[in-house]
Design an enzyme around this catalytic site. Structure first.
Site, PDB file in Angstrom:
ATOM      1  N   ALA A  34       8.895   1.484  -4.849  1.00 19.99           N
ATOM      2  CA  ALA A  34      10.139   0.811  -4.476  1.00 19.99           C
ATOM      3  C   ALA A  34       9.748  -0.629  -4.136  1.00 19.99           C
ATOM      4  O   ALA A  34       9.437  -0.950  -2.987  1.00 19.99           O
ATOM      5  CB  ALA A  34      10.787   1.512  -3.293  1.00 19.99           C
TER       6      ALA A  34
ATOM      7  N   THR B 214      10.652  -4.771   4.183  1.00 21.81           N
ATOM      8  CA  THR B 214      10.182  -3.617   3.408  1.00 21.81           C
ATOM      9  C   THR B 214      11.342  -2.657   3.165  1.00 21.81           C
ATOM     10  O   THR B 214      12.504  -3.025   3.334  1.00 21.81           O
ATOM     11  CB  THR B 214       8.990  -2.933   4.126  1.00 21.81           C
ATOM     12  OG1 THR B 214       8.412  -1.968   3.237  1.00 21.81           O
ATOM     13  CG2 THR B 214       9.407  -2.221   5.409  1.00 21.81           C
ATOM     14  N   ASN B 215      11.054  -1.423   2.748  1.00 23.75           N
ATOM     15  CA  ASN B 215      12.098  -0.407   2.543  1.00 23.75           C
ATOM     16  C   ASN B 215      11.565   0.947   2.994  1.00 23.75           C
ATOM     17  O   ASN B 215      10.456   1.030   3.527  1.00 23.75           O
ATOM     18  CB  ASN B 215      12.531  -0.383   1.069  1.00 23.75           C
ATOM     19  CG  ASN B 215      11.345  -0.132   0.167  1.00 23.75           C
ATOM     20  OD1 ASN B 215      10.694   0.900   0.248  1.00 23.75           O
ATOM     21  ND2 ASN B 215      11.036  -1.099  -0.685  1.00 23.75           N
ATOM     22  N   ARG B 216      12.350   1.986   2.786  1.00 17.86           N
ATOM     23  CA  ARG B 216      12.035   3.289   3.387  1.00 17.86           C
ATOM     24  C   ARG B 216      11.078   4.153   2.565  1.00 17.86           C
ATOM     25  O   ARG B 216      10.874   5.326   2.865  1.00 17.86           O
ATOM     26  CB  ARG B 216      13.325   4.089   3.606  1.00 17.86           C
ATOM     27  CG  ARG B 216      14.263   3.455   4.602  1.00 17.86           C
ATOM     28  CD  ARG B 216      15.556   4.248   4.671  1.00 17.86           C
ATOM     29  NE  ARG B 216      16.557   3.520   5.412  1.00 17.86           N
ATOM     30  CZ  ARG B 216      16.645   3.504   6.744  1.00 17.86           C
ATOM     31  NH1 ARG B 216      15.785   4.173   7.460  1.00 17.86           N
ATOM     32  NH2 ARG B 216      17.596   2.812   7.345  1.00 17.86           N
ATOM     33  N   SER B 217      10.503   3.636   1.499  1.00 15.49           N
ATOM     34  CA  SER B 217       9.635   4.483   0.665  1.00 15.49           C
ATOM     35  C   SER B 217       8.381   4.908   1.429  1.00 15.49           C
ATOM     36  O   SER B 217       7.693   4.092   2.031  1.00 15.49           O
ATOM     37  CB  SER B 217       9.232   3.713  -0.598  1.00 15.49           C
ATOM     38  OG  SER B 217       8.233   4.429  -1.291  1.00 15.49           O
TER      39      SER B 217
END
Ligand code: PMT
Length: 403
Positions: free
Chosen positions: A277, A210-213
């Site tokens: 994102a 995943t990512n930091r959104s």
């Protein structure tokens, strides 16, 4: 801020029993200075901290305290029907709990139930109380029914402890009041499709990429568009945020699921805003059972590109105004311009995510908005809600210029 920006607006100011009651005096002053007509309702506990005379003198109206006052026994209905906004400041844990339960056992709680005006609560309480699961549940219930509840700030509390619970700054409160009272209805004829948050791409049944959104930017856009009259379909990846009230919200997990939902709702949309994102890669073959260490020092995962959701929409376009976001760590303008062209976008919001307090996770953002002709606006650091409004303003101008 123009001098009489709130001229003609009628505000009911409900004052709860907290040491922060004195700050309601300063707010009252600011509101009347801006031309608002303010009537004050004090709870019994509030009168333990401050006398009604102070509010009466500053508002120019008698202060209301009693549901059963014999001189004007329809006060709660008159105030409920004529208010453009009900502001409760400070809102104690007790008041928040009673409002969330729909109780009507004094003048303030009764008029709130009787009114269709927007309700804004400014909490003030000890940090431990604010974080108590029951208070948080009550706040969630209120937010889900469309009540605006400001978050308290971090700092020194009346008890001398340091924590969450401090009364929000006067500027934060005033900007929420002004935006609630001056919200334009300029999106009434628009159908918006908005995405937010990250996507989760499975590695195995217990792990994912995943990512930091956090979803905050997309949620602010969905909420603001809805308040400006738009019909909003909101497709969100996994976040911890409460779905915006009044917004048709669809939760998805992967890029593929997001693409399916976006494609389903695209034909009806007049404006598409891709704030999500989306993961660019997913596992080519996610494991069906949990991956075991089995002694190996390194593990390689084979990744494949996810679908370019917005890029794939270009062929299906029937006049939708398309807005993308770009989160960059270098060459902000060049990268955003490239994405604008490659993805067939009308506008792109470029975030430099290396800037403190901007981009992923923060409540604030700074961005440069671009279109095919270059920079449209350089937006300095501001709350994501404010930025959402500014982005909607820019889109509105483009929609109007098209007609
Ligand atoms: O959620 P917050 O914590 O509030 O943070 C906000 C944000 C930084 C996530 C948001 O403002 C933002 O910048 N979102 C886009 C993040 C990004 O890096 O996008 P991108 O450069 O990978 O993609 C460009 C555009 O194509 C985006 O509109 C994206 O939604 C879209 N895209 C990307 C990949 C993909 N497979 N399909 C897409 O449609």
């Amino acid at each position: 801020m123009t001098t009489k920006q709130l001229f003609g607006k009628r505000i009911v100011l409900g004052v709860g029993g907290s040491i922060a009651a004195y700050k309601a005096i300063l707010l009252l002053r600011r509101l009347t200075d801006l031309g608002a007509d303010v009537e004050v309702v004090m709870t019994a506990s509030a009168r333990q901290f401050i006398t009604p005379l102070t509010f009466q003198t500053l508002s120019g109206h008698p202060v209301h305290t009693d549901l059963f006052a014999t001189d004007d026994n329809m006060t709660h209905l008159r105030l409920a029907e004529t208010a453009d906004l009900i502001l409760v400041s400070p809102a104690t844990a007790n008041l928040i709990g009673r409002f969330a339960q729909g109780l009507a056992d004094d003048l303030l709680s009764t008029l709130i139930l009787a009114s269709h005006a927007p309700l804004l609560l400014v909490p003030a309480m000890d940090g431990g109380m604010w974080q108590h699961p029951l208070v948080q549940q009550n706040v969630k219930t209120l937010r889900e029914t469309g009540v605006e509840v400001l978050d308290p700030e971090f700092g020194t509390l009346a008890s001398g402890h340091i924590g969450w619970g401090r009364f929000p700054s006067e500027e934060t409160i005033m900007s929420s009041i002004i935006s609630l009272l001056t919200m334009p209805g300029d999106y009434h004829n628009e159908v918006l499709l908005i995405t937010a948050g990250p996507t989760h791409e499975a590695i195995d049944p217990v792990r994912y990429i995943t990512n930091r959104s956090s979803g905050k930017m997309g949620y602010a856009l969905a909420q603001s568009a809805q308040k400006r009259g738009a019909q909003v379909t909101f497709i969100t990846g996994p976040t911890s945020l409460t779905p915006p009230p009044g917004v048709h919200t669809i939760s998805v997990s992967t890029a593929e699921e997001m693409q399916d939902e976006v494609h389903k709702h695209f034909a009806r949309a007049t404006v598409v805003i891709m704030a999500a994102a989306v993961a660019d890669y997913r596992l080519t073959h996610p494991a069906e059972t949990k991956l075991k260490k089995q002694g190996q020092k390194h593990l390689s995962l084979a990744l494949s590109l996810t679908p370019d959701i917005v890029g794939n929409l270009a062929a299906k376009k029937t006049g939708q105004f398309m807005v993308g976001f770009a989160a960059e760590t270098e060459n902000l303008i060049e990268e955003a311009t490239r994405k604008l062209k490659e993805k067939g976008l009308d506008m792109i919001v470029a975030n430099d995510v290396t800037q403190p307090d901007a981009g992923f996770g923060s409540d604030t953002n700074a961005a440069i908005v671009l279109d095919a002709h270059g920079i449209v606006e350089d937006m300095p650091l501001m709350p994501k809600r404010g930025m959402a409004m500014k982005i909607l303003d820019l889109i509105r101008v483009c929609l109007d210029n098209r007609q």
